[in-house]
Design an enzyme around this catalytic site. Structure first.
Site, PDB file in Angstrom:
ATOM      1  N   SER A 116      36.856  38.863  40.656  1.00  0.00           N
ATOM      2  CA  SER A 116      36.891  39.724  41.088  1.00  0.00           C
ATOM      3  C   SER A 116      36.656  39.124  43.148  1.00  0.00           C
ATOM      4  O   SER A 116      37.388  39.188  43.396  1.00  0.00           O
ATOM      5  CB  SER A 116      35.004  39.651  40.566  1.00  0.00           C
ATOM      6  OG  SER A 116      34.218  41.393  41.105  1.00  0.00           O
ATOM      7  N   ASP A 168      36.135  48.582  33.334  1.00  0.00           N
ATOM      8  CA  ASP A 168      35.677  48.071  34.880  1.00  0.00           C
ATOM      9  C   ASP A 168      34.830  48.748  35.159  1.00  0.00           C
ATOM     10  O   ASP A 168      34.866  49.957  35.927  1.00  0.00           O
ATOM     11  CB  ASP A 168      36.537  46.869  35.851  1.00  0.00           C
ATOM     12  CG  ASP A 168      35.729  46.135  36.003  1.00  0.00           C
ATOM     13  OD1 ASP A 168      34.705  46.210  36.748  1.00  0.00           O
ATOM     14  OD2 ASP A 168      36.545  45.234  36.574  1.00  0.00           O
ATOM     15  N   HIS A 199      33.696  45.165  33.571  1.00  0.00           N
ATOM     16  CA  HIS A 199      33.918  43.121  34.184  1.00  0.00           C
ATOM     17  C   HIS A 199      33.129  42.430  34.026  1.00  0.00           C
ATOM     18  O   HIS A 199      32.163  42.055  34.272  1.00  0.00           O
ATOM     19  CB  HIS A 199      32.895  43.974  35.631  1.00  0.00           C
ATOM     20  CG  HIS A 199      33.098  43.485  37.101  1.00  0.00           C
ATOM     21  ND1 HIS A 199      34.250  43.553  37.738  1.00  0.00           N
ATOM     22  CD2 HIS A 199      33.037  42.280  37.295  1.00  0.00           C
ATOM     23  CE1 HIS A 199      34.340  42.859  38.439  1.00  0.00           C
ATOM     24  NE2 HIS A 199      33.388  41.929  38.750  1.00  0.00           N
TER      25      HIS A 199
END
Length: 219
Positions: A116, A168, A199
């Site tokens: 991320s 996600d 995610h």
């Protein structure tokens, strides 16, 4: 030299390779340490380094102070960010790479990885590093500095593994696809894999990461 604080996981024998793995927004270096045993890298003597991001106010979270590699101003598809902070974070990763080299690990056996927000820093840090690295691995992220990064010729042929969750809800999968296309435009080839997840990480992904790391570090 003031280095980022890090959690380090040492191999059973003297390390001959290193993976510097950056966490996501609001997390810590402890996040991915439990994955190390699951990777099952056999005889590869890999030191895993999980740096902790500094705490700072994050605009998209109402200015709340939390561990963050950089501030994010908007969560639209183009994600406006504090580019100065991402460059500072990338430099801090360069310092950790330099330290591994000083500890006897060849640059070609150092891999930079990130999840991320940490993945966005990883793109900047690995591609701009002036010595050839062993690889770049990004998970559930986006190429935040694609317009401004100065790719060093040493890392033009860098092995790159990009992975993303199909569902996600934080970083849409289209941003993973876009990152691969942006890399291609810079003549950098990336392996891209997706998984039926949000995610997060999943076991099939961990197995693929294990195989990719083994390939990169067995040469």
């Amino acid at each position: 030299m003031n280095y980022l604080p890090c959690l380090e996981v040492e191999p059973q024998t003297a390390a001959t390779a290193a993976v510097i793995w950056l966490h996501g927004l609001g997390a810590s270096g402890d996040d991915f340490a439990p994955i190390v045993p699951e990777l099952d890298l056999g005889d590869l003597a890999v030191r895993f380094i999980f740096p902790h991001a500094p705490s700072r106010p994050v605009t998209i979270n109402n200015g709340m102070v939390m561990p963050a590699w950089y501030d994010i101003f908007t969560l639209d598809i183009d994600r406006k960010i504090d580019e100065e902070q991402i460059l500072q974070s990338a430099q801090a990763i360069h310092d950790l790479i330099d330290r591994e080299i000083e500890r006897g690990i060849a640059a070609e056996r150092i891999i930079v990885a990130g999840f991320s927000q940490g993945g966005a820093v990883s793109y900047q840090a690995a591609l701009s590093y002036p010595k050839p690295l062993g690889g770049l691995m990004t998970l559930s992220t986006y190429f935040a500095t694609s317009d401004t990064v100065a790719v060093d010729s040493a890392n033009q042929p860098l092995p790159v593994f990009v992975s993303h969750g199909l569902y996600d809800s934080v970083v849409p999968e289209v941003l993973g696809q876009r990152a691969v296309e942006l890399l291609k435009a810079k003549s950098i080839t990336a392996e891209y894999k997706t998984y039926p997840m949000d995610h997060e990480v999943c076991m099939p992904q961990i197995r693929d990461i294990s195989q990719w790391l083994t390939t990169c570090l067995s040469n």
